[in-house]
Motif scaffolding. Structure first.
Motif, PDB file in Angstrom:
ATOM      1  N   SER A 184       4.043  -6.112   2.723  1.00  0.00           N
ATOM      2  CA  SER A 184       2.576  -6.068   2.627  1.00  0.00           C
ATOM      3  C   SER A 184       2.023  -7.375   2.060  1.00  0.00           C
ATOM      4  O   SER A 184       2.740  -8.124   1.405  1.00  0.00           O
ATOM      5  N   HIS A 185       0.713  -7.599   2.307  1.00  0.00           N
ATOM      6  CA  HIS A 185      -0.012  -8.765   1.749  1.00  0.00           C
ATOM      7  C   HIS A 185       0.654 -10.087   2.138  1.00  0.00           C
ATOM      8  O   HIS A 185       0.937 -10.929   1.284  1.00  0.00           O
ATOM      9  N   ASN A 186       0.874 -10.283   3.419  1.00  0.00           N
ATOM     10  CA  ASN A 186       1.601 -11.491   3.849  1.00  0.00           C
ATOM     11  C   ASN A 186       0.623 -12.598   4.266  1.00  0.00           C
ATOM     12  O   ASN A 186       0.875 -13.345   5.211  1.00  0.00           O
ATOM     13  N   GLY A 209       7.738  -3.985   0.213  1.00  0.00           N
ATOM     14  CA  GLY A 209       7.533  -4.957  -0.861  1.00  0.00           C
ATOM     15  C   GLY A 209       6.315  -5.819  -0.601  1.00  0.00           C
ATOM     16  O   GLY A 209       5.962  -6.075   0.547  1.00  0.00           O
ATOM     17  N   HIS A 210       5.658  -6.229  -1.685  1.00  0.00           N
ATOM     18  CA  HIS A 210       4.620  -7.257  -1.570  1.00  0.00           C
ATOM     19  C   HIS A 210       5.363  -8.551  -1.221  1.00  0.00           C
ATOM     20  O   HIS A 210       6.347  -8.890  -1.887  1.00  0.00           O
ATOM     21  N   TRP A 211       4.875  -9.262  -0.221  1.00  0.00           N
ATOM     22  CA  TRP A 211       5.652 -10.437   0.195  1.00  0.00           C
ATOM     23  C   TRP A 211       4.728 -11.525   0.718  1.00  0.00           C
ATOM     24  O   TRP A 211       4.095 -11.375   1.742  1.00  0.00           O
ATOM     25  N   GLY A 215      -0.072   2.393   5.379  1.00  0.00           N
ATOM     26  CA  GLY A 215       1.184   1.674   5.217  1.00  0.00           C
ATOM     27  C   GLY A 215       1.440   1.086   3.836  1.00  0.00           C
ATOM     28  O   GLY A 215       2.527   0.550   3.588  1.00  0.00           O
ATOM     29  N   HIS A 216       0.467   1.191   2.941  1.00  0.00           N
ATOM     30  CA  HIS A 216       0.700   0.606   1.613  1.00  0.00           C
ATOM     31  C   HIS A 216      -0.242   1.227   0.583  1.00  0.00           C
ATOM     32  O   HIS A 216      -1.460   1.073   0.669  1.00  0.00           O
ATOM     33  N   ARG A 217       0.342   1.921  -0.384  1.00  0.00           N
ATOM     34  CA  ARG A 217      -0.497   2.570  -1.412  1.00  0.00           C
ATOM     35  C   ARG A 217       0.268   2.629  -2.722  1.00  0.00           C
ATOM     36  O   ARG A 217       1.487   2.760  -2.737  1.00  0.00           O
ATOM     37  N   HIS A 218      -0.474   2.542  -3.810  1.00  0.00           N
ATOM     38  CA  HIS A 218       0.069   2.843  -5.137  1.00  0.00           C
ATOM     39  C   HIS A 218      -0.626   4.123  -5.580  1.00  0.00           C
ATOM     40  O   HIS A 218      -1.683   4.081  -6.228  1.00  0.00           O
ATOM     41  N   ALA A 219      -0.039   5.268  -5.214  1.00  0.00           N
ATOM     42  CA  ALA A 219      -0.748   6.540  -5.382  1.00  0.00           C
ATOM     43  C   ALA A 219      -1.043   6.856  -6.846  1.00  0.00           C
ATOM     44  O   ALA A 219      -2.035   7.512  -7.146  1.00  0.00           O
ATOM     45  N   LEU A 271      -4.316   1.137   2.227  1.00  0.00           N
ATOM     46  CA  LEU A 271      -5.413   1.266   1.262  1.00  0.00           C
ATOM     47  C   LEU A 271      -5.098   0.531  -0.030  1.00  0.00           C
ATOM     48  O   LEU A 271      -6.003   0.182  -0.776  1.00  0.00           O
ATOM     49  N   ASP A 272      -3.802   0.357  -0.314  1.00  0.00           N
ATOM     50  CA  ASP A 272      -3.340  -0.337  -1.511  1.00  0.00           C
ATOM     51  C   ASP A 272      -3.600   0.504  -2.760  1.00  0.00           C
ATOM     52  O   ASP A 272      -2.676   0.998  -3.356  1.00  0.00           O
ATOM     53  N   THR A 273      -4.862   0.615  -3.154  1.00  0.00           N
ATOM     54  CA  THR A 273      -5.125   1.386  -4.371  1.00  0.00           C
ATOM     55  C   THR A 273      -6.495   2.032  -4.314  1.00  0.00           C
ATOM     56  O   THR A 273      -7.475   1.389  -3.937  1.00  0.00           O
TER      57      THR A 273
HETATM   58 ZN   LIG Z   1       0.019  -3.331  -3.467  1.00  0.00          ZN
END
Ligand SMILES: [Zn+2]
Length: 470
Positions: free
Chosen positions: A265-267, A234-236, A63-67, A316-318
């Protein structure tokens, strides 16, 4: 006529509550759809894929990645969050030319597929120039991955041309509202690359969005909505410290600022009241166990959110921090949560409280709900898109719950087959149609080129570029 194949005799975890598990089950795929799930289905001329000794389940959702950060593999494993913001988001990000950007997103897609991930939400905040944007979109699409390419309305420096770099200019670029050219550029990408196929177009919000006065955040959200995204991400987070709590979610919900399916993400610091607001408004939530634990971002809250009736996924984020492996993320989530439950009571629990099935749902059907895509993916249900994976079981785990085998005893090397929208992308544990040797050479060159540009940057000058912000 559409191609048809039949996956036979696997231990099928449909993740569909109405169908459940099938110990020796079959799944029929026609074109890009699942058309039948059952036992002892006749082949009727379809190509048969023997899944004996394998677990069959829906493709995994990240659900969240900076590929784009796949080209920086391992670099962030010892970074704190402020270091990450300087190193990745002010320095390295300017060192990617279009070829590097293409390769980064292409590799990000491939490393996902090989790990059984069929859907990613790529929060793509490397939109430094129109050529880089094109390359990012093409790279992800060419990999064959499904999901959403979320164009970040966010300014990014570009150092590749070797112009002199001024700290104040870079700071201004990074912190001001997204420049106007992004809107037309994003629309062009949407129309050029995302008309069909399993990868859709979405929008990612700039980092500052949650911390602006609500009327300004609403303006950014409206710019995103004007681009007709399939998903907004969005990061929130809230600003939360002893005696102080600030979060603009309620104000934005009151004015109807969230329109498209939205995944935040990142709540970690959101209050229960705001989490409940998110759940009621059907905003999805994504928890990223490795980076949130590693960078000390706060509690992992996916479980709390699901208990409130919300839909959560894991991310996974990154992969500059940890390898693309959703089973490891799920396992970390599970263990952190179990420890929290034990810490809260101060006793060794007599029942475990949170089990492997509950977390596997975050990677499949509940994860799909968090993206607003559960009508399309997330379970092996006739009519849904044919996104599924086959995972090898060894002889020792045959009597174990397959969910436990997946989370505790499996990794990418156990993923035998990956099918996305009816196309076989990995089979017999090998990616299909990939020039691995050529890719190795290109990757070596790109990693070196980005590294050399990074080494030439005026690091001391840029070290405080986020001062007072991150
Ligand atoms: Zn992120």
């Amino acid at each position: 006529m559409d191609q048809e194949f039949l996956i036979k005799c696997g231990h099928v975890l449909t993740m569909d509550p109405h169908i459940g598990d099938l110990v020796a089950g079959d799944v029929r795929v026609r074109g890009d759809r699942i058309v039948e799930v059952g036992t002892a289905l006749a082949s009727r001329g379809a190509e048969v894929i023997d899944a004996t000794g394998m677990i069959v389940l829906p493709g995994l959702i990240d659900g969240h990645r900076h590929a784009w950060q796949s080209l920086l593999r391992g670099q962030a494993s010892d970074w704190s969050f402020p270091q990450y913001m300087v190193e990745a988001r002010a320095l390295y990000c300017g060192c990617f030319d279009p070829d590097d950007a293409y390769l980064a997103n292409y590799l990000g897609g491939l490393e996902s597929i090989t790990a059984g991930i069929t859907t990613i939400v790529d929060h793509c905040h490397l939109q430094s120039t129109p050529d880089v944007s094109d390359a990012l979109a093409r790279g992800l699409k060419d990999s064959g991955i499904g999901g959403v390419f979320c164009y970040a309305l966010q300014n990014v420096p570009y150092y590749v041309d070797g112009d002199s770099i001024d700290r104040d200019t870079v700071r201004d670029l990074l912190t001001r509202a997204p420049d106007a050219w992004h809107d037309a550029n994003a629309a062009r990408l949407r129309d050029t690359y995302f008309g069909s196929g399993p990868l859709s177009f979405g929008i990612a919000l700039p980092e500052s969005t949650p911390y602006m006065p609500a009327h300004l955040s609403a303006g950014i959200l409206a710019r995103g909505e004007a681009l007709s995204p399939k998903l907004v991400t969005g990061h929130w987070n809230a600003i939360s410290k002893p005696g102080f709590y600030q979060c603009t979610l309620a104000d934005l919900l009151d004015v109807g600022a969230f329109v498209s399916p939205t995944l935040l993400s990142h709540n970690n610091d959101l209050s229960d009241i705001d989490l409940k607001r998110m759940a009621t408004a059907r905003l999805g939530l994504c928890t990223c166990p490795d980076t949130e634990c590693g960078m000390g971002l706060g509690s992992l809250i996916a479980r709390r959110f699901v208990d409130m009736g919300g839909a959560a996924s894991l991310g996974l984020d990154t992969t500059s921090f940890a390898r693309a492996d959703m089973f490891k993320q799920a396992r970390l989530m599970l263990q952190v949560e179990r420890k929290r439950l034990a810490d809260e009571t101060g006793n060794m629990p007599s029942v475990i409280g949170y089990n492997t099935r509950a977390v596997l749902e975050l990677l499949t059907l509940t994860g799909a709900r968090s993206l607003g895509m559960d009508a399309e993916i997330g379970s092996l249900t006739p009519g849904k898109r044919a996104d599924l994976i086959l995972v090898k079981q060894d002889e020792l785990t045959r009597r174990a719950d397959p969910a436990a085998t997946l989370l505790f005893f499996s990794d990418a090397s156990d993923i035998d087959t990956v099918i996305i929208a009816g196309v076989i992308r990995k089979r017999d544990a090998d990616l299909i149609g990939i020039d691995v040797e050529g890719l190795r050479e290109r990757t070596t060159r790109a990693v070196a080129a980005v590294g050399e540009r990074y080494a030439r940057l005026p690091h001391k000058q840029l070290a405080d570029v986020w001062d007072g912000i991150f």
